[in-house]
Write an enzyme that holds these catalytic residues in place. Structure first.
Site, PDB file in Angstrom:
ATOM      1  N   SER A  71      -2.314  62.213  61.876  1.00 50.61           N
ATOM      2  CA  SER A  71      -0.815  62.039  62.319  1.00 50.61           C
ATOM      3  C   SER A  71      -0.235  61.039  61.398  1.00 50.61           C
ATOM      4  CB  SER A  71      -0.978  61.211  63.734  1.00 50.61           C
ATOM      5  OG  SER A  71       0.095  60.338  64.120  1.00 50.61           O
ATOM      6  N   TYR A  79      -5.019  53.679  67.676  1.00 47.67           N
ATOM      7  CA  TYR A  79      -4.704  55.100  67.140  1.00 47.67           C
ATOM      8  C   TYR A  79      -4.311  55.254  65.742  1.00 47.67           C
ATOM      9  CZ  TYR A  79      -2.032  59.497  67.268  1.00 47.67           C
ATOM     10  OH  TYR A  79      -2.032  60.717  67.184  1.00 47.67           O
TER      11      TYR A  79
END
Length: 258
Positions: A148, A165
């Site tokens: 990501s 995350y």
């Protein structure tokens, strides 16, 4: 070899974790359109069944297996079942992921562990299993990790904090580099795709909170679409990328360029 033949995936089996919806299903469709037999894993059987029906409606051969990467003891048996029922795994797309939004001082430890167990530990274990049982013995394979842009940078203060995350996806970025270097001489390439913001179930909360800020920070001024990941996934899964390994490629509308 003709260029179009380099992208041909007929006779290949592609395993996509978290493949029942969102970006996973988008990439499964792209690989299937170029001839791959696709194998999807995810936690929810009903979503897997819907994805299988969708792919088969497009003429794509698809198999589904219910599995939770956070349940480590299920990973090896699932891989063995896929090998027995479908065949050798040529392409592994590590797409399954989890997220959690909370200020760091209020972040529940159990939520931190959940994100790490799926995004890092489960990813490692299924990669290890596929390498041992399929790719290394045959001396060939393509591994595509879905990282990501959150693994390439910090978090905009205007957005909800997502420390677990961001940390997990930063780990995937360097996991990709280290694994690629280790297996570069064994016929196995390892690369990652780092998506920016796409409208998926996982990003619903983020977009509801900060879509306008995201669009203002994105040079292209838009979110990702259903057509924006398939081409890169196909490249990295095919023989067209035989000399590409250890790369983390952002697909983000230019966010990481500014």
């Amino acid at each position: 070899m003709a260029l179009k033949e380099l992208f041909d995936l007929h006779g290949k089996v592609a395993l996509i974790t978290g493949g029942s919806r969102g970006l996973g299903l988008q990439m499964a469709q792209a690989l299937g359109e170029y001839g791959a037999t696709v194998v999807l894993t995810a936690r929810k059987q009903n979503e897997l069944d819907e994805a299988k029906a969708h792919l088969e409606g497009l003429g794509i051969q698809a198999h589904v297996f219910s599995n939770d990467l956070g349940q480590f003891e299920t990973i090896d048996p699932t891989v063995e079942k896929i090998l027995a029922e479908v065949g050798q795994i040529d392409i592994l797309v590590n797409n399954a992921g989890a997220t959690w939004g909370a200020p760091t001082l209020e972040h529940p430890p159990e939520a931190w562990l959940k994100v790490m167990n799926v995004n890092v530990n489960g990813l490692f274990l299924i990669t290890q299993s596929v390498l041992k049982r399929s790719m290394v013995p045959r001396g060939k394979g393509r591994i595509i990790n879905i990282a990501s842009v959150a693994g390439l940078q910090g978090n905009d203060p205007r957005m909800s904090p997502t420390l677990a995350y961001n940390t997990s996806k930063g780990a995937v970025v360097n996991f990709t580099r280290a694994l690629a270097a280790e297996f570069a001489g064994r016929g196995i390439t390892v690369n990652s795709i780092c998506p920016g913001y796409f409208p998926t179930k996982m990003t619903q909360g983020t977009l509801a909170y900060g879509e306008q800020a995201i669009l203002e920070h994105t040079p292209m001024g838009r979110l990702g679409t259903d057509a924006d990941l398939g081409g890169l996934a196909l490249l990295l899964a095919s023989d067209a990328s035989a000399y590409i390994t250890g790369q983390n490629i952002a697909v983000d509308g230019g966010i990481t360029s500014v």
